[in-house]
Design a protein around this motif. Structure first.
Motif, PDB file in Angstrom:
ATOM      1  N   THR A 142       0.818  -1.222   0.000  1.00  0.00           N
ATOM      2  CA  THR A 142       0.000   0.000   0.000  1.00  0.00           C
ATOM      3  C   THR A 142       0.845   1.262   0.000  1.00  0.00           C
ATOM      4  OG1 THR A 142      -0.035   0.004   2.418  1.00  0.00           O
ATOM      5  CG2 THR A 142      -1.807  -1.177   1.302  1.00  0.00           C
ATOM      6  N   ASP A 185      -4.766   5.568   4.958  1.00  0.00           N
ATOM      7  CA  ASP A 185      -5.894   5.947   4.121  1.00  0.00           C
ATOM      8  C   ASP A 185      -7.177   5.582   4.865  1.00  0.00           C
ATOM      9  OD1 ASP A 185      -7.295   6.891   1.954  1.00  0.00           O
ATOM     10  OD2 ASP A 185      -6.186   5.717   0.482  1.00  0.00           O
ATOM     11  N   ARG A 186      -8.313   5.979   4.351  1.00  0.00           N
ATOM     12  CA  ARG A 186      -9.561   5.810   5.103  1.00  0.00           C
ATOM     13  C   ARG A 186      -9.920   4.336   5.308  1.00  0.00           C
ATOM     14  NH1 ARG A 186     -12.207   9.723   1.722  1.00  0.00           N
ATOM     15  NH2 ARG A 186     -13.353  10.083   3.645  1.00  0.00           N
ATOM     16  N   LEU A 236      -0.146   4.431   3.945  1.00  0.00           N
ATOM     17  CA  LEU A 236       0.384   5.226   2.841  1.00  0.00           C
ATOM     18  C   LEU A 236       1.852   5.562   3.038  1.00  0.00           C
ATOM     19  CD1 LEU A 236      -2.614   7.713   2.449  1.00  0.00           C
ATOM     20  CD2 LEU A 236      -2.132   5.668   1.084  1.00  0.00           C
ATOM     21  N   VAL A 276      -7.427  11.081   5.018  1.00  0.00           N
ATOM     22  CA  VAL A 276      -6.077  10.653   5.383  1.00  0.00           C
ATOM     23  C   VAL A 276      -5.848  10.969   6.860  1.00  0.00           C
ATOM     24  CG1 VAL A 276      -3.599  10.924   4.971  1.00  0.00           C
ATOM     25  CG2 VAL A 276      -5.212  11.060   3.059  1.00  0.00           C
ATOM     26  N   ARG A 278      -6.681  15.370  -3.421  1.00  0.00           N
ATOM     27  CA  ARG A 278      -7.989  14.887  -2.966  1.00  0.00           C
ATOM     28  C   ARG A 278      -8.962  16.063  -2.836  1.00  0.00           C
ATOM     29  NH1 ARG A 278      -7.705   9.798   0.737  1.00  0.00           N
ATOM     30  NH2 ARG A 278      -5.766   8.818   0.057  1.00  0.00           N
TER      31      ARG A 278
END
Length: 738
Positions: free
Chosen positions: A324, A353-354, A359, A579, A617
């Motif tokens: 990831t 990440d959600r 990340l 994030v 984003r």
């Protein structure tokens, strides 16, 4: 008489002469005895030595012949691969780390560039094409030098054939026994294989450092192209690595690698393999492979790769692990930690990440200097960042962001918490108390809801480290890991839904077969949506006007600072646009760091990283409107029991119970389990907040209101204390920086 006397004398003389001659002969023989003895012994030694040499030669021939019989075939040796290799890729497929031996593509003798073969022979074994596996000239010179000079030189006599024998069959110790076996095996290789086959095996199997075995793997590892494209300068660098791969690696010490390559070029020129003009090639101009993410990616791989033992079936094939990790964000995380960590301290960062995908992960300022992973292994006091769980428990117990609380001196079982600014603001609202990290209010809230309830809340959000239930725990005195705190804040970002960090997306074999693929597990509702909205309101205020102002990034951010006593630890954990990032700073020996506070260096590192993390984003506004479930607003029995579809359950210890495991009746009420009565028969739901227990999550006053008994008239709504156009007392604000 005289004549007779003469005759008698003559006879006597005749009789005496032989004796005299014999005596003289003995004397003569006696004077030459030692010389004859030396010659005799010399003859004997020559005979014995010759016999011993012949016998040794016979034994050696037998040993070599026996070794030849046991040697694998050329094709078996070609196919042999010692260990599993693991290629780790970032989420976009970029290779980031290759672990274990990497063998690259096998190159046949005719495919290997001539300059590579010449470079290796020139530097490692100049008489390779003329000796029989052992170089007598080189060996004799080394023995003489070892006798009168440097004894370690004896260990540097191995020919290419000997090195190949050692790499294939032996270890690297320098015992006489190992050297003897190495020589026998080298001669066996020379007996069984051609020089071309031996050189082909050697160039495809010798270790060049960085996990690279063979020239093709080395070329790809250092120059990003196959070995068939090697230039003179590149070949000289690779050939120079064999002597000491770690010392002469161009990725570790460019100057040492260049100096060694110049030595190789000189030897090639002296032995006639290249012209003087070719030897003048500029090795400094060689373009090395770009290293993605620097050494900090090893913190990430050290964390995720051990998980493969649990994720994968047993396999010895080479595998590729797709992770990831975002390489751009990893570089940004590394830069933000290094730029903001105080001198003499360490820093760590985790970004999720959600869905929990990691990340970026940085476990320290420099992996080479220290590979200890402070992001996943270090347990440190979180300070006021722990108040997340205190206020979650309070909101779940019935408090609201606008409720009034008292910032006054408090004592709990002899413990007297104080605020960082040493002052008390009197009556303030919950939002203000959280934004400015007021310790006395946190202590009162913890006592009200129960310290065990706060601990259970932390457990619910994924904290697995030991948690104390002493009163001071509300100020973050229990050691936790950075990744645990980041995970908890990520669940708030997801409106109270559980988040599980993960780093492996999928795993494939070298043949392309997929043997693992990540599948997201079913998320659980950890707190009600209105509780998540309330805590998000508090976290956003902490950044917009409170102690986390340095974490602002030009879009909505919610987060919390944390500073421990004597400035030993500094934290900032927060989220924006899906994030969630946590930052910790401090010393490994837990000594104080001058000026370290969560609202300073950690918050600045968070801001620097998050600007990069969210720039692609969309801006997301937070849902901070606290809307109580409809069943809480109805003045009938629904208010007592609640709506099972809108809620979740906890047991008597405050731990989450999965509501999906309970069946419901035709009216939507959970069916009773063993030992319970049906709701329709006067039973009760598994309680969301235990009543009449030491660790109850709701105050008695709230329960009275919830059951409809003795409901007092609602108080008039209180205006929010913190608004863009409003300020709290300046004396209170001064020094508030937890």
């Amino acid at each position: 008489m005289k004549r007779g006397s003469r005759r008698a004398a003559a006879e006597r003389n005749q009789r005496s002469e032989p004796g005299s001659r014999r005596k003289r002969t003995r004397r003569s023989s006696g004077s030459g005895g030692p010389q004859s003895g030396v010659r005799l012994w010399a003859k004997r030694l020559a005979l014995w030595g010759g016999g011993a040499a012949v016998l040794a030669a016979i034994i050696l021939i037998i040993a070599v012949a026996s070794a030849v019989q046991t040697l694998p075939s050329y094709y078996q040796l070609k196919a042999t691969q010692n260990d599993q290799t693991i290629l780790v890729r970032a989420r976009d497929g970029t290779p980031i780390v290759e672990l274990g031996p990497s063998f690259g593509n096998w190159l046949d003798y005719d495919e290997i560039p001539q300059v590579m073969k010449d470079a290796m022979v020139a530097v490692e074994d100049r008489r390779f094409y003329s000796h029989f596996g052992v170089d007598p000239i080189r060996l004799t010179g080394a023995i003489v030098e070892g006798t009168i000079g440097d004894r370690s030189r004896i260990g540097g006599t191995s020919t290419i054939s000997q090195q190949l024998a050692r790499n294939l069959f032996l270890n690297n110790n320098r015992s006489i026994d190992r050297k003897a076996r190495e020589a026998v095996l080298a001669m066996a290789l020379e007996w069984k294989f051609t020089k071309e086959q031996i050189l082909e095996l050697y160039l495809n199997k010798v270790y060049f450092g960085g996990g690279a075995y063979g020239i093709d793997s080395a070329s790809r590892n250092f120059f990003s192209h196959p070995a068939t494209e090697l230039s003179v300068a590149e070949a000289s660098i690779i050939a120079g690595l064999v002597k000491a791969p770690s010392r002469y690696s161009p990725t570790a010490d460019v100057d040492a690698a260049v100096a060694r390559a110049q030595t190789v070029l000189r030897l090639m020129r002296e032995q006639g393999y290249i012209t003087p003009q070719q030897a003048l090639v500029d090795v400094d101009a060689v373009k090395l492979k770009t290293r993605v993410g620097g050494n900090s990616v090893r913190y990430f791989t050290d964390y995720v790769l051990p998980q493969l033992d649990l994720l994968l079936p047993e396999t010895f094939e080479a595998i590729e692990v797709w992770t990831t990790l975002d390489t751009d964000l990893q570089e940004a995380a590394t830069a933000s930690v290094r730029a903001n960590t105080p001198e003499g301290a360490q820093g760590a960062l985790v970004s999720l990440d959600r869905d929990g995908a990691i990340l970026a992960l940085v476990g320290g300022t420099d992996y080479v200097e220290s590979n200890y992973n402070r992001a996943t292994n270090a347990q440190r006091q979180p300070g006021s960042a722990w108040k997340l769980f205190v206020y979650l428990a309070a909101l779940e117990a019935g408090y609201a962001p606008d409720d009034r609380v008292q910032d006054v001196p408090v004592e709990i079982d002899g413990w007297r918490p104080r605020n960082s600014n040493g002052k008390f603001a009197g009556e303030i609202d919950v939002r203000t108390a959280f934004a400015y990290s007021v310790n006395t209010v946190a202590a009162n809230l913890g006592q009200d809801v129960g310290f065990g309830t706060v601990a259970s809340m932390a457990r619910r959000f994924g904290v697995s480290s030991p948690i104390s239930t002493y009163p001071s725990m509300v100020l973050g005195t229990s050691d936790v890991r950075l990744i645990e705190m980041t995970r908890a804040f990520a669940a708030i970002s997801e409106k109270g839904m559980s988040v599980e960090p993960y780093g492996v997306l999928r795993v494939t074999t070298a043949s392309g077969e997929e043997i693992y693929k990540h599948e997201r597990g079913r998320s659980r509702q950890l707190v009600a949506s209105y509780v998540a909205a309330g805590i998000t309101d508090l976290l956003q205020t902490a950044v917009s006007t409170g102690t986390g102002r340095a974490a602002q990034i030009g879009r909505p951010v919610a987060g919390k600072t944390g500073t421990t006593s004597s400035n030993k630890d500094g934290w900032f954990v927060g989220f924006s646009s899906g994030v969630t990032t946590g930052v910790w700073m401090g010393r490994d020996d837990a000594r104080a760091v001058r000026g370290l506070q969560g609202g300073r260096a950690p918050a600045r590192a968070f801001s620097a990283f998050m600007r990069e993390a969210v720039k692609g984003r969309p801006v997301e506004e937070f849902d901070t409107e606290v809307q109580l479930p409809g069943w809480m607003l109805e003045p009938d029995d629904e208010y007592l029991y609640g709506d099972p579809d809108d809620y979740y359950f906890i047991d008597e210890s405050g731990n989450l119970v999965d509501p999906q495991r309970r069946e419901v009746d035709q009216y939507g009420y959970p069916l009773p389990v063993e030992g319970e009565q049906s709701l329709r028969d006067g039973g009760r739901l598994p309680q969301f907040m235990p009543q009449d227990e030491p660790g109850q999550a709701a105050s008695d006053d709230f329960l009275e209101r919830a059951t409809g008994e003795d409901i007092p008239p609602p108080p008039p709504p209180m205006p929010r204390t913190i608004r863009p156009s409003q300020r709290v007392d300046e004396n209170f604000l001064e020094g508030s920086n937890n």
